[in-house]
Design a protein around this motif. Structure first.
Motif, short mmCIF file in Angstrom:
data_model
loop_
_atom_site.label_atom_id
_atom_site.label_comp_id
_atom_site.label_asym_id
_atom_site.label_seq_id
_atom_site.Cartn_x
_atom_site.Cartn_y
_atom_site.Cartn_z
N MET A 1 0.85 -1.14 0.00
CA MET A 1 0.00 0.00 0.00
C MET A 1 0.91 1.22 0.00
O MET A 1 1.93 1.25 0.69
N GLY A 2 0.56 2.22 -0.77
CA GLY A 2 1.39 3.41 -0.83
C GLY A 2 0.57 4.64 -1.16
O GLY A 2 -0.57 4.54 -1.62
N TYR A 3 1.17 5.79 -0.92
CA TYR A 3 0.51 7.05 -1.22
C TYR A 3 1.56 8.04 -1.72
O TYR A 3 2.61 8.22 -1.08
N THR A 4 1.29 8.67 -2.85
CA THR A 4 2.14 9.72 -3.39
C THR A 4 1.48 11.06 -3.08
O THR A 4 0.33 11.27 -3.45
N ILE B 1 5.12 7.53 0.19
CA ILE B 1 5.22 6.76 1.43
C ILE B 1 4.53 5.42 1.18
O ILE B 1 3.45 5.38 0.59
N TYR B 2 5.17 4.33 1.63
CA TYR B 2 4.59 3.02 1.36
C TYR B 2 4.83 2.06 2.53
O TYR B 2 5.70 2.27 3.35
N ALA B 3 4.01 1.01 2.56
CA ALA B 3 4.14 -0.05 3.56
C ALA B 3 3.77 -1.37 2.91
O ALA B 3 2.95 -1.42 1.99
N GLY C 1 8.28 -0.72 5.60
CA GLY C 1 7.79 0.48 4.94
C GLY C 1 8.94 1.36 4.52
O GLY C 1 10.11 1.06 4.82
N GLY C 2 8.62 2.43 3.85
CA GLY C 2 9.67 3.32 3.41
C GLY C 2 9.14 4.60 2.80
O GLY C 2 7.93 4.81 2.69
N ILE C 3 10.09 5.43 2.45
CA ILE C 3 9.78 6.71 1.82
C ILE C 3 10.66 6.86 0.59
O ILE C 3 11.88 6.67 0.68
#
Length: 66
Positions: A1-4, A20-22, A60-62
């Motif tokens: 799952m992620g969001y830009t 941002i994602y996980a 997760g990460g960025i």
């Protein structure tokens, strides 16, 4: 799952792109079967219960682009 994050917000901060994602593996098992864990195999020559259940992994990460 992620969001830009939106570009108009990022331009104000001097950043081209921020995401941002996980991700997660083996969070849970739902089964009507009682007792034996179906994720684990029987192993060994003497039919011992061999091995552990798969590990739960959450990461997760960025991603940041200037």
């Amino acid at each position: 799952m992620g969001y830009t994050l939106p570009k108009n917000l990022m331009q104000k901060l001097g950043v081209e792109k921020l995401r941002i994602y996980a991700t997660a593996d083996n969070l849970g098992l739902w089964s009507k079967r009682q007792g034996f864990d179906p994720r684990v195999a029987m192993a060994g020559s003497d039919n011992e219960y061999g091995g552990y259940s798969p590990m739960r992994v959450i990461s997760g990460g960025i991603n940041l682009t200037f």
